[in-house]
Write an enzyme that holds these catalytic residues in place. Structure first.
Site, PDB file in Angstrom:
ATOM      1  N   CYS A  55       3.339  -9.217  35.745  1.00  0.00           N
ATOM      2  CA  CYS A  55       2.234  -9.821  36.648  1.00  0.00           C
ATOM      3  C   CYS A  55       2.743 -10.944  37.441  1.00  0.00           C
ATOM      4  CB  CYS A  55       0.907 -10.403  35.701  1.00  0.00           C
ATOM      5  SG  CYS A  55       0.326  -9.065  34.818  1.00  0.00           S
ATOM      6  N   ARG A 132      -3.719  -2.533  36.134  1.00  0.00           N
ATOM      7  CA  ARG A 132      -3.069  -3.088  37.461  1.00  0.00           C
ATOM      8  C   ARG A 132      -3.905  -1.755  38.420  1.00  0.00           C
ATOM      9  NH1 ARG A 132       0.807  -6.071  36.102  1.00  0.00           N
ATOM     10  NH2 ARG A 132       1.837  -5.654  34.168  1.00  0.00           N
TER      11      ARG A 132
END
Lengths: 218, 85
Positions: A55, A132
């Protein structure tokens, strides 16, 4: 705009070319409503968790992409099931360790309200983290594209930029774009819908492989 | 973007936005004038209205007396102070 897509009285996931679900959420920039973005394109994207390595690479990549997106009238908005305090600490950590200042708001979706509206949690992967996901919303609030990546795989932000370019070219010129299209390359002319139009298409002077397959520059 | 900080003072960004509202009531123009994305101006305008520093009149926003007072000496009203956790 509808707040959620309804079918037979049951809530369903967002669908392309329908209004993006409305929300009001706490972010690192304050209280944000989806309507605040009206008139701009928006990339609403989720990440699994703050202070995680993949991330972090994505946030750096999205931040690097932000100037190009700005040229195209696109705003970014992140989201995860973390608190505002966690988000603030993480973006400060990214700036300290990587010299990158995250310019966009990040939704603190602790109650999973927005994640649920958009179907960002994939229980097969994780019940406590968002996958995601990328949602491209146009200036009228219509959901124009969705991309889902698994927890393990960081996104390709150049593909997201390419997608924006393709959607904007489609809106501007009323065309479609071929596989791997990039700005400057020839586009696809939508195929004719009648036999008469098909005959005309063959004589129209485009780069034509057959009546249904014509390209031109824009 | 809470428009008032923990000391009860109007934030720098809120100050810039309020000042721009004195010049123009259109949020588009305020965004242009302050070099701030329009979505952030809309977020801030909502907070400024809630705190009593600005007022919405149809599609326009104007700085209130309380807003002008806050600009001159810093805020003392019950703005967005948060709960302090």
């Amino acid at each position: 705009m509808d707040t959620i897509v309804q079918e037979n009285g049951k809530a369903t996931l967002p669908r392309l070319n329908q209004p993006a679900p409305l929300f009001e959420a706490e972010t690192t920039h304050g209280t944000l409503r989806l309507e605040d973005f009206q008139g701009s394109w928006v990339i609403l994207f989720s990440h699994p968790a703050d202070f995680t390595p993949v991330c972090t690479t994505e946030f750096i990549a999205f931040t690097e992409l932000a100037p190009e997106l700005k040229k195209r009238g696109v705003e970014l908005c992140g989201l995860s099931i973390d608190s505002t305090y966690s988000h603030i600490a993480w973006v400060r950590n990214i700036e300290k360790n990587f010299g990158v200042r995250v310019p966009f708001p990040i939704i603190a979706d602790l109650n999973k309200e927005v994640a649920s509206l958009y179907g960002m949690v994939m229980p097969g992967e994780s019940k406590t983290e968002t996958s995601r996901c990328v949602f491209v919303i146009d200036p009228k609030g219509i959901l124009r594209a969705m991309i889902y990546y698994p927890l393990t795989t960081g996104r390709n932000t150049q593909e997201i930029l390419r997608l924006i370019d393709a959607l904007q070219a489609t809106d501007k010129h009323g065309i479609a774009t071929p596989a791997n299209w990039k700005p400057g390359e020839k586009i696809i002319i939508p195929p004719p819908r009648t036999t008469e139009a098909a005959e005309e298409r063959m004589k129209a002077g485009y780069e034509t492989a057959d009546w249904y397959f014509s390209k031109r520059a824009i | 973007m809470p428009c008032v900080n923990a000391n009860g003072e109007i934030t720098e960004m809120a100050k810039r936005i309020l000042l721009a509202m004195v010049e123009s009531s259109s949020l588009d123009k305020v965004a242009e004038q302050t070099g701030t994305p329009l979505y952030r101006i809309r977020m801030a305008a909502r907070e400024l209205v809630e705190a009593g520093f600005a007022e919405q009149q149809a599609q326009s926003f104007v700085t209130t007396e309380a807003g002008l007072a806050a600009l001159s000496k810093g805020a003392t009203t019950s703005g967005s102070l948060g709960n302090g956790g």
